[in-house]
Design a protein around this motif. Structure first.
Motif, PDB file in Angstrom:
ATOM      1  N   UNK A 194       0.863  -1.263   0.199  1.00  0.00           N
ATOM      2  CA  UNK A 194       0.094   0.061  -0.090  1.00  0.00           C
ATOM      3  C   UNK A 194       0.922   1.208   0.047  1.00  0.00           C
ATOM      4  N   UNK A 195       2.034   1.325   0.774  1.00  0.00           N
ATOM      5  CA  UNK A 195       3.005   2.391   1.000  1.00  0.00           C
ATOM      6  C   UNK A 195       3.584   2.537  -0.323  1.00  0.00           C
ATOM      7  N   UNK A 196       3.883   1.605  -1.081  1.00  0.00           N
ATOM      8  CA  UNK A 196       4.726   1.613  -2.563  1.00  0.00           C
ATOM      9  C   UNK A 196       3.737   2.203  -3.487  1.00  0.00           C
ATOM     10  N   UNK A 197       2.442   1.551  -3.440  1.00  0.00           N
ATOM     11  CA  UNK A 197       1.414   2.272  -4.622  1.00  0.00           C
ATOM     12  C   UNK A 197       1.107   3.560  -4.110  1.00  0.00           C
ATOM     13  N   UNK A 198       0.852   4.120  -2.959  1.00  0.00           N
ATOM     14  CA  UNK A 198       0.601   5.575  -2.519  1.00  0.00           C
ATOM     15  C   UNK A 198       1.975   6.303  -3.155  1.00  0.00           C
ATOM     16  N   UNK A 199       3.084   5.948  -3.044  1.00  0.00           N
ATOM     17  CA  UNK A 199       4.250   6.620  -3.174  1.00  0.00           C
ATOM     18  C   UNK A 199       4.235   6.901  -4.798  1.00  0.00           C
ATOM     19  N   UNK A 200       3.804   5.964  -5.454  1.00  0.00           N
ATOM     20  CA  UNK A 200       3.771   6.036  -6.869  1.00  0.00           C
ATOM     21  C   UNK A 200       2.682   7.010  -7.433  1.00  0.00           C
ATOM     22  N   UNK A 201       1.408   6.975  -6.586  1.00  0.00           N
ATOM     23  CA  UNK A 201       0.524   7.868  -6.862  1.00  0.00           C
ATOM     24  C   UNK A 201       1.029   9.371  -6.246  1.00  0.00           C
ATOM     25  N   UNK A 202       1.660   9.326  -5.323  1.00  0.00           N
ATOM     26  CA  UNK A 202       2.106  10.812  -5.193  1.00  0.00           C
ATOM     27  C   UNK A 202       3.090  11.272  -6.168  1.00  0.00           C
ATOM     28  N   UNK A 203       4.222  10.580  -6.616  1.00  0.00           N
ATOM     29  CA  UNK A 203       5.014  10.997  -7.844  1.00  0.00           C
ATOM     30  C   UNK A 203       4.371  11.366  -9.094  1.00  0.00           C
ATOM     31  N   UNK A 204       3.360  10.622  -9.408  1.00  0.00           N
ATOM     32  CA  UNK A 204       2.670  10.847 -10.531  1.00  0.00           C
ATOM     33  C   UNK A 204       1.814  12.052 -10.588  1.00  0.00           C
TER      34      UNK A 204
END
Length: 259
Positions: free
Chosen positions: A84-94
């Motif tokens: 979940x943290x990894x996907x959230x980080x990707x969302x945040x970057x994009x």
């Protein structure tokens, strides 16, 4: 000769670690396991994490029911899978890159914005809020008959991440489609739409946070976590009356920070 060490403070009469040392050992082991899995993508369940992100919008109660299941099966409330943290980080970057594009920032300005959003807005503020909520819930919200239980700091951080995700999508993704042509036009409809998105985003954060702590059976009076809705609605009304555009303020702040 090796120095002798008294074990009375660490071992009970039956040879087991006392409750405090056992709790520290367990928390440390869980934290180590979580951090170790952070770099092992094949061990992460991204499909389940994506399911959680979907239900945080449609039915956040279902997400916290899964936390109950984890407590029953793995004896911990906090996530043991960093997917979940990894996907959230990707969302945040994009979404932040999209924000930089909409605000017509250059490459290096966008990188500065990305670093600010990740390490200040998400991680820094998240650590602060999680620690504050962890302290308040353990200090004031634990039921008198449940003093042997406590809120895990990892769970407090998970609640923050759960609440932060809808806010991120609303303010850093949905809002992007309206910024230049509607929200920043210095008209009533502009700051009405912009401030309404802020109202929904922050309101969602408050509500998902409330659900997270109310899901713990050993806490009491968690309804007080909904009290911030009152000043939020008051601030929203005042902003419309005074013509204060929250999004314009945010954009001006971001542009100032990346100079």
């Amino acid at each position: 000769m090796l120095p002798s060490i008294s074990m009375n403070s660490q071992i009970q009469g039956n040879g087991a670690l006392n409750s405090r040392d056992a709790a520290r050992h367990t928390a440390g082991a869980k934290r180590y396991k979580y951090l170790r899995r952070l770099f092992r993508f094949r061990q992460m369940d991204f499909e389940f994490a994506a399911w959680q992100m979907l239900y945080l919008f449609t039915s956040p109660q279902r997400v916290y029911r899964n936390f109950h299941y984890r407590k029953q099966t793995k004896d911990q409330w906090a996530r043991d899978d960093p997917a979940f943290l990894v996907l959230l980080s990707i969302w945040l970057c994009v979404s932040t890159i999209g924000f930089g594009f909409v605000l017509d920032m250059g490459f290096f300005e966008t990188i500065k914005l990305l670093l600010w959003v990740v390490f200040i807005d998400c991680v820094g503020v998240g650590l602060l809020i999680s620690t504050l909520m962890w302290f308040i819930s353990n200090k004031y919200l634990v039921k008198r008959q449940s003093r042997d239980y406590d809120v895990e700091w990892g769970y407090a951080f998970d609640v923050h991440l759960n609440a932060f995700y809808p806010l991120l999508v609303i303010l850093h993704f949905i809002q992007l489609f309206f910024i230049n042509y509607v929200i920043l036009t210095d008209t009533f409809i502009g700051y009405f739409i912009g401030n309404t998105l802020w109202l929904i985003a922050v309101g969602y954060y408050i509500y998902v946070t409330f659900l997270g702590y109310s899901a713990l059976p050993f806490l009491k009076n968690t309804v007080i976590l909904l009290y911030p809705f009152a000043p939020l609605i008051l601030l929203y009304g005042l902003s419309l009356a005074l013509g204060w555009n929250f999004t314009h303020t945010l954009c001006s702040f971001y542009k100032y920070r990346v100079k």
